[in-house]
Design a protein around this motif. Structure first.
Motif, PDB file in Angstrom:
ATOM      1  N   ARG A   1      -3.474  51.069 -26.835  1.00 50.52           N
ATOM      2  CA  ARG A   1      -4.720  51.706 -26.981  1.00 50.52           C
ATOM      3  C   ARG A   1      -4.560  52.845 -26.248  1.00 50.52           C
ATOM      4  O   ARG A   1      -5.051  53.832 -26.881  1.00 50.52           O
ATOM      5  CB  ARG A   1      -5.523  50.750 -26.052  1.00 50.52           C
ATOM      6  CG  ARG A   1      -6.327  49.718 -26.550  1.00 50.52           C
ATOM      7  CD  ARG A   1      -7.258  48.981 -25.857  1.00 50.52           C
ATOM      8  NE  ARG A   1      -6.784  47.689 -25.429  1.00 50.52           N
ATOM      9  CZ  ARG A   1      -7.596  46.967 -24.493  1.00 50.52           C
ATOM     10  NH1 ARG A   1      -8.576  47.749 -23.937  1.00 50.52           N
ATOM     11  NH2 ARG A   1      -7.325  45.828 -24.157  1.00 50.52           N
ATOM     12  N   ARG A   2      -3.848  53.115 -25.119  1.00 49.79           N
ATOM     13  CA  ARG A   2      -3.781  54.387 -24.559  1.00 49.79           C
ATOM     14  C   ARG A   2      -2.975  55.534 -25.473  1.00 49.79           C
ATOM     15  O   ARG A   2      -3.414  56.446 -25.679  1.00 49.79           O
ATOM     16  CB  ARG A   2      -2.857  54.355 -23.309  1.00 49.79           C
ATOM     17  CG  ARG A   2      -2.624  55.501 -22.458  1.00 49.79           C
ATOM     18  CD  ARG A   2      -2.184  55.403 -21.104  1.00 49.79           C
ATOM     19  NE  ARG A   2      -3.425  54.985 -20.382  1.00 49.79           N
ATOM     20  CZ  ARG A   2      -4.129  56.087 -19.639  1.00 49.79           C
ATOM     21  NH1 ARG A   2      -3.897  57.246 -20.063  1.00 49.79           N
ATOM     22  NH2 ARG A   2      -5.264  55.691 -19.068  1.00 49.79           N
ATOM     23  N   ALA A   3      -2.079  55.008 -26.013  1.00 54.95           N
ATOM     24  CA  ALA A   3      -1.239  55.777 -26.820  1.00 54.95           C
ATOM     25  C   ALA A   3      -2.090  56.074 -28.224  1.00 54.95           C
ATOM     26  O   ALA A   3      -1.999  57.436 -28.381  1.00 54.95           O
ATOM     27  CB  ALA A   3       0.186  55.214 -27.440  1.00 54.95           C
ATOM     28  N   ILE A   4      -2.923  55.376 -28.731  1.00 54.58           N
ATOM     29  CA  ILE A   4      -3.780  55.648 -30.117  1.00 54.58           C
ATOM     30  C   ILE A   4      -4.946  56.604 -29.281  1.00 54.58           C
ATOM     31  O   ILE A   4      -4.966  57.668 -30.026  1.00 54.58           O
ATOM     32  CB  ILE A   4      -4.161  54.435 -30.414  1.00 54.58           C
ATOM     33  CG1 ILE A   4      -3.035  53.558 -31.084  1.00 54.58           C
ATOM     34  CG2 ILE A   4      -5.360  54.814 -31.502  1.00 54.58           C
ATOM     35  CD1 ILE A   4      -3.570  52.223 -31.689  1.00 54.58           C
ATOM     36  N   ARG A   5      -5.421  56.430 -28.399  1.00 53.18           N
ATOM     37  CA  ARG A   5      -6.242  57.253 -27.895  1.00 53.18           C
ATOM     38  C   ARG A   5      -5.874  58.661 -27.538  1.00 53.18           C
ATOM     39  O   ARG A   5      -6.437  59.668 -28.001  1.00 53.18           O
ATOM     40  CB  ARG A   5      -7.148  56.911 -26.709  1.00 53.18           C
ATOM     41  CG  ARG A   5      -7.973  55.713 -26.990  1.00 53.18           C
ATOM     42  CD  ARG A   5      -8.883  55.280 -25.575  1.00 53.18           C
ATOM     43  NE  ARG A   5      -9.530  53.992 -26.278  1.00 53.18           N
ATOM     44  CZ  ARG A   5      -9.235  52.721 -25.326  1.00 53.18           C
ATOM     45  NH1 ARG A   5      -8.643  52.824 -24.484  1.00 53.18           N
ATOM     46  NH2 ARG A   5      -9.749  51.729 -25.844  1.00 53.18           N
TER      47      ARG A   5
END
Lengths: 954, 308
Positions: A535-539
């Motif tokens: 999730r963090r990577a995508i954001r």
């Protein structure tokens, strides 16, 4: 700059420029350039000529030619030494955080004050100190039944000389700043919140001005391109694709014939010399007219087909591409591409028919609009399509979901699935047109019906694990865009090589991928499926991408983009409050109406309230306070004004409470009265000037409030002109025996009067109490002729409109005049006198004893005109209420009860309000009960409130 | 250039007006290379093509003078008129160099019995073939020549790719005779290709060409072109030309199926001049509208011009 072959022009920068814009720069071009420079370089005399000389080497169509000219000019402009100075750095954004913090603090303190003030005003209890000394009292005497009592008549002669001691200024209480400036304080209490509101509004206007100006000047476009390095199109590596292109490239029979010389000769020989012509059908390279169904700008199916067409074109097939939206009668041209492109116009199907009659027609996408919606048969215009000899439909509908429509289509078209397998199959069918076995196909299930609340589980089982992860990643951004979809999917599945075609198609068949958006309500659960790291990577990726793709300043798109970034940042911030707040501030700047895209996500963000206020507010009130009910926005100005008003009210209440508190802590006149000073002669009384009426000598300026004035009692020596005839007044007192009685009422005596409970035993010492309430005549005699505050004038009427302070003043003056101790009754004494040994609600018949609401006619009546109680006291009920000397406390009874028996209780030691007993001419019968208690502040005046005197001692 | 004569209009009532039909004044001067003016960009592109010895590919709206360039170039280089090959939809690569008349050959072989038949007789050399032959080392008078391959985009898809090598090497073989012709590199024919850019040409082909797109000339250049190409009466030149050009620009902004180009403009201006028409003349708008036939290429466009 010279043009010299040994010193080539510094073209590298230009080349880099060109390459970035899609020009092909091979070794060939460089060689040609060198050759050109060698041959005609020496004749070049201007940049303009360099441009026109170089352009033919690099450009291969009109758009490229224009682009080249533009780039060259740009390049030259940049290379010029006197380049324009770079624009000044933008001024740093004003620091807002401290303001915000300030605002928050202001709000919370205002709320605290509000709560405090409300509580106080509601109960009139503001006890700071509770608890009296726990007195161990000796055994109390038993209740002594009352006996008939005779009245003691005190005659007081007024105009007696006031002893020297009294004329001395009494010890004045230390000046109290708060009490001296009470009006200033009150004004401040009201003005400050309003001023704060005005300032805040001004500041907000000032801060929002840039945003508002921006908003007013906004213009289309509403969207901006997010350019990403396109993902590699992997499907053209598949063997199926290669098979398909091979098949599609096969030459097609043309519609004219050549003389086939060898066969003619052969035939002629066979015919023994008679000429026999043999022809051979010319063949040509097949050309394809591809019509792609595109429902929206971000239709992923269309994009898939487009990429397929691109790949075919790259592989040397001749593909003309057009788009249609459901109905192919009007076809839209693809956007021109700088690398390859001719600009095309939008065309009618009939025009296409004229232009590309020999092409093979392939409809890629849904053919639903080819059918009449009512009859389900072919629409009439579809005859146009049959003009093409070879026509095929590559449908996105999964094979198992083929129905009547596909069967009908099959009669006029070659219908195949839109997959690579379908394409390969199509290539075969061109060769062998008569084959009609069902297309070899995949066995994908049709997608679930997403129209009515599809669940995450359904999606998961339909898509399979990989494609499902992919979908989850796509849910992070409000829009589905092909390149973004690819990138996000890659982030969600870092270890997988990507989706295989079948999985990709399962994804593409979801209607969301045609519309270009996943509904918000399903986005949130999808987003949560991924693990936090991804999730963090995508954001982070999204934020970076958005920041790299600016939109034009002053457009709707620019705001949209800011919103997107802010949402992702706020989301990314998670529990990091500072970062979160920073991101939310960005959103706050946007006008609320802008929340078109990520509304739900913002709502979700809003679940963690941004401010303390939002936390405190019940959900239903949020909408009132915040625009759209979102706490990330500033408070509405209406709400802020309401807050300010409430704060003003609360502050006022608080001030008032504070003033009362101060008041309460002022030294009270001793309840026992000052020790009478021995006077040389008490009688006879020579006529003496009375202290009045000189204003300076007015004992008590009754008309005005405040104990501050009360300290200005008789000062200075009376002048001779103030002489006055001696006046005598009578004060009738009734001596009462001491006794013990049950004070208060039982809880069920009246529903609302638990302040009168618990009942407790009280012993009072003997005392004298006034037979009547203090009359106006008595008041005037003591306080001065002109000092009658009463609203209903009349000598026999009880004095009213006197405050507790004034009543005290009256007592102390009377005490000084007579040398005897006069005071107000204690609450216990009053109730003892009222009860006359009874325990019920009334000691006698109320209607006969009291002027009250039912019979008073809305005014006071002369004292003694109703029947007295058994101890001969008149108007103990009714006519006017009576001040008692005690401070009031609601819990005082409880404290007394704990002591067992209270002896001569004198009220709590602290408190800002005073006890009122009895009832006035306007009261209801309930209020006239013996146990009824009331209270008011010592400065309160009321036209139904007077007092009765008590005297102790000899 | 030519004597100004009053142009006689057809009235359409059957009355004979003149003694005899007036002599036609040929419009050939419209295509006279002497009056051709190349814009600077085009001039440079030609120079690049000459310097590199590569074919020059010209695109642009019809009527912007793509074809005339070859004539102008040939004239300037002093090689007479260009050799022209008009591409047809059925053209194949061989057609650029020669045609073999198999049918006549066969016929002759069958029915003419006198002696051997020279196969060479049945081979007709086309523009590019002729150009190569003229540049051959064996040729008695070697000359360079300008070859115009007009409207290459009309050709089948295969053609451009098929002729790539031949154009690059400037050699070809006549299959029927087995003879190979090769141009002396120093006498390399100059090839000019034109295209209406309707279809994409293959990349490989484009890479071997020098490309130039002729933009539609602006007002000043149009005036210059008109001055060079048509002789106009002084009155018209002085007063009526500018409004006519302004009207022309307006017309080009209309949503037309085919925009009128330079050629149409020249023809139109000529008509206006002959009729002594001022486009601003309110009384003669009917005639002005009639003159639009010179500009419009189809009925819809004509209607639009008359309306707009």
């Amino acid at each position: 700059m010279t043009t010299n072959e040994h010193n080539p022009l510094p073209f590298d920068g230009l080349f880099a420029h060109l390459q970035a814009r899609g020009f092909v720069l091979g070794v060939d071009q460089h060689l040609r350039l060198q050759l050109l420079l060698a041959r005609i370089g020496a004749e070049v005399c201007s940049f303009e000529q360099v441009k026109t000389l170089l352009c033919p080497l690099f450009a291969t169509n009109r758009e490229q030619q224009r682009e080249f000219h533009r780039l060259f000019d740009q390049f030259i402009a940049v290379s010029e030494p006197e380049a324009e100075p770079s624009p000044a750095p933008e001024p740093a954004p004003p620091a807002r955080r401290s303001w915000r913090r300030f605002r928050l603090t202001a709000y919370s303190s205002a709320i605290a004050l509000l709560l405090a003030g409300t509580a106080l005003v509601a109960t009139e209890r503001f006890r700071l100190l509770a608890g009296l000394d726990q007195l161990r009292l000796p055994d109390v005497p038993e209740w002594i039944p009352p006996r008939p009592i005779q009245t003691v008549i005190e005659t007081i002669t007024l105009g007696i000389p006031i002893p020297q001691e009294i004329t001395q200024p009494r010890p004045v209480p230390p000046p109290d700043w708060a009490l001296d400036h009470r009006w200033t304080l009150r004004m401040l209490a009201v003005a400050l919140p309003l001023l704060a509101f005005a300032l805040w509004q001004l500041w907000r206007w000032w801060r929002r001005r840039p945003a508002v100006e921006r908003a007013q000047g906004r213009r289309p476009p509403f969207t901006w391109p997010i350019e990403l390095e396109p993902e590699e199109w992997r499907l053209d590596r598949s063997p199926l694709y290669r098979q398909a292109t091979r098949g599609l490239r096969r030459r097609q029979r043309d519609d004219f014939e050549h003389l086939d010389v060898p066969r003619t000769i052969e035939a002629t020989i066979e015919a023994r010399g008679y000429l026999r012509f043999r022809y051979r059908r010319a063949s040509r390279v097949p050309e394809y007219l591809v019509l792609i169904d595109r429902a929206s700008r971000h239709d992923h199916q269309a994009r898939y087909f487009e990429l397929l067409a691109d790949a075919l074109e790259r592989d040397g097939l001749f593909v003309v591409r057009y788009f249609y939206d459901g109905d192919p009668r009007v076809c839209h041209a693809p956007p021109p591409k700088p690398a390859t492109g001719n600009r095309q116009r939008d065309r009618y199907l009939t025009e296409l028919q004229r232009r590309y009659p020999g092409h093979r027609l392939i409809l890629m996408g849904s053919a639903a609009k080819l059918f009449d919606p009512v009859s389900g048969d072919y629409a009439r215009w579809t005859e146009l399509l049959t003009e093409w000899e070879d026509r095929a439909v590559l449908t996105p509908v999964a094979l198992p979901a083929w129905r009547r429509r596909e069967r009908l289509l099959g009669e006029a078209f070659t219908v195949l699935p839109g997959t690579l397998a379908g394409l390969a199959e199509l290539a075969e069918r061109y060769e062998l047109p008569l084959r009609d076995d069902p297309p070899s196909g995949e066995t994908a299930d049709p997608p679930p019906d997403v129209g009515y609340g599809v669940t995450v589980e359904e999606l998961k089982s339909y898509l399979g694990p990989d494609a499902f992860q992919w979908l989850c990643a796509c849910a992070f951004y409000p829009e589905l865009q092909w390149d973004l979809t690819q990138k996000l999917g890659r982030l969600a599945l870092p270890e997988a090589a990507g989706l295989d075609e079948a999985a990709l198609w399962r994804l593409l068949r979801l209607p969301w991928f045609r519309e270009g958006a996943i509904p918000d309500e399903i986005r949130y659960p999808l987003v949560r499926v991924l693990d936090p790291g991804r999730r963090r990577a995508i954001r982070e990726f999204l934020i970076q991408t958005l920041e790299e793709n600016p939109a034009d300043v002053g457009t709707f798109a620019a705001d949209e983009r800011r919103l997107d970034i802010a949402v992702q940042k706020a989301w990314l911030a998670g529990d990091d409050r500072a970062a979160r707040r920073k991101a939310l501030e960005e959103i706050e700047d946007l006008p609320p109406g802008e929340l078109t895209r990520d509304y739900t996500i913002i709502r979700l963000l809003d679940e963690k309230p941004a401010t303390l206020l939002a936390l405190l507010l019940p959900r239903r009130f949020r909408k009132l306070v915040y625009p759209e009910g979102l706490s990330i926005y500033s408070v509405r100005w209406q709400a802020a004004l309401a807050f300010a008003l409430m704060a003003a009210l609360a502050l006022l209440g608080g001030t008032q409470a504070y003033l009362h508190y101060r008041e309460g802590h002022r030294p009270l006149p001793d309840i026992a009265g000052p020790t009478p000073t021995p006077r040389p002669d008490l009688s006879p009384i020579p006529p003496r000037p009375s202290p009045s009426p000189s204003p300076t000598q007015t004992p008590l300026p009754v008309g005005r409030a405040g104990p501050t004035q009360t300290v200005m009692v008789p000062m200075g020596t009376p002048g001779p002109e103030q002489s006055k005839p001696v006046q005598q007044i009578r004060i009738e007192m009734v001596p009462l025996p001491g006794g013990t009685f049950l004070m208060g009422s039982v809880r069920d005596e009246s529903l609302n009067y638990d302040i009168e409970s618990p009942q407790h035993r009280v012993t009072v010492s003997p005392f004298l109490i006034g037979k009547y309430e203090v009359t106006q005549a008595q008041w005037k005699a003591v306080m001065g002729e002109k000092n009658n505050p009463s609203r209903f004038q009349g000598d026999d009427l009880p004095v009213e409109y006197v405050s507790w302070n004034e009543a005290q003043e009256f007592c102390s003056i009377l005490t000084k005049m007579t040398g005897k101790t006069w005071r107000l009754p204690t609450e216990a004494e009053w109730e003892y006198a009222a009860r006359v040994g009874t325990t019920g609600q009334y000691a006698g018949n109320l209607d006969a004893m009291a002027w009250y609401g039912k019979n008073s006619g809305g005014r006071t009546h002369p004292v003694g005109t109703m029947r007295p109680n058994r101890w001969g006291l008149h108007d103990i009920y009714g006519n006017v209420g009576e001040w008692c000397g005690d401070r009031y406390s609601r819990s005082y009874y409880g404290e007394l009860q704990k002591q067992g028996v209270a002896i001569d209780p004198r009220g709590p030691a602290n408190g800002s309000v005073r006890v009122i007993r009895g009832c006035g001419w306007g009261s209801s019968d309930v209020d006239c009960r013996s146990a009824s208690r009331g209270s008011w502040t010592p400065i309160h005046r009321d036209d139904a409130l007077g007092f009765r005197l008590v005297r102790v001692g000899p | 250039m030519t004597e100004q004569t009053q142009f006689q209009l057809y009235v359409g009532d059957g009355t004979t007006r003149g003694v005899a039909a007036p002599l036609f004044e040929p419009l050939a001067s419209l295509n006279d290379p002497a009056g051709y003016v190349a814009e600077p960009g085009l001039r440079d592109a030609v120079n690049v093509a000459l310097a590199l010895g590569q074919p020059l590919l010209l695109t642009g709206e019809p009527g912007t003078g793509k074809t005339q360039l070859a004539g102008s170039l040939a004239r300037e280089l002093g090689v007479g008129t260009p050799l022209v090959f008009n591409v047809k939809t059925t053209s194949i690569a061989r057609d650029l160099f020669y045609r073999y008349d198999s049918l006549t050959h066969f016929h002759d072989a069958q029915f003419r019995k006198e002696g051997g038949i020279e196969i060479e007789t049945y081979i007709a050399y086309e523009a590019l073939g002729l150009a190569v032959m003229r540049a051959e080392e064996k040729a008695e008078t070697r000359t360079r020549s300008v070859v115009l391959i007009d409207e290459i985009d009309k050709a089948p898809r295969d053609l451009p790719n098929d002729v790539l090598n031949e154009i690059e090497a400037m050699e070809f073989t006549v299959r029927e005779t087995g003879k190979t012709f090769r141009a002396d590199p120093r006498y390399r024919p100059i090839v000019v290709l034109t295209s209406n850019s309707e279809k994409n040409l293959p990349d490989a082909f484009l890479r071997r060409c020098v490309f130039y797109h002729i933009e539609f000339p602006d007002k000043d250049r149009l005036r210059e072109i008109i001055a060079r190409r048509v002789t106009l009466s002084d009155v018209f030149q002085a007063e009526m030309l500018d409004p006519a050009l302004a009207r022309f620009e307006e017309i080009r902004k209309l949503p037309l199926g085919k925009l009128p180009a330079t050629a149409e403009l020249l023809a139109w201006v000529r008509i206006l001049d002959r009729l002594g028409l001022d486009v601003r003349d309110a009384g003669r708008q009917g005639e002005v509208a009639a003159s639009y036939t010179a500009l419009a290429k189809n009925d819809d466009d004509l209607k639009r011009m008359r309306k707009g």
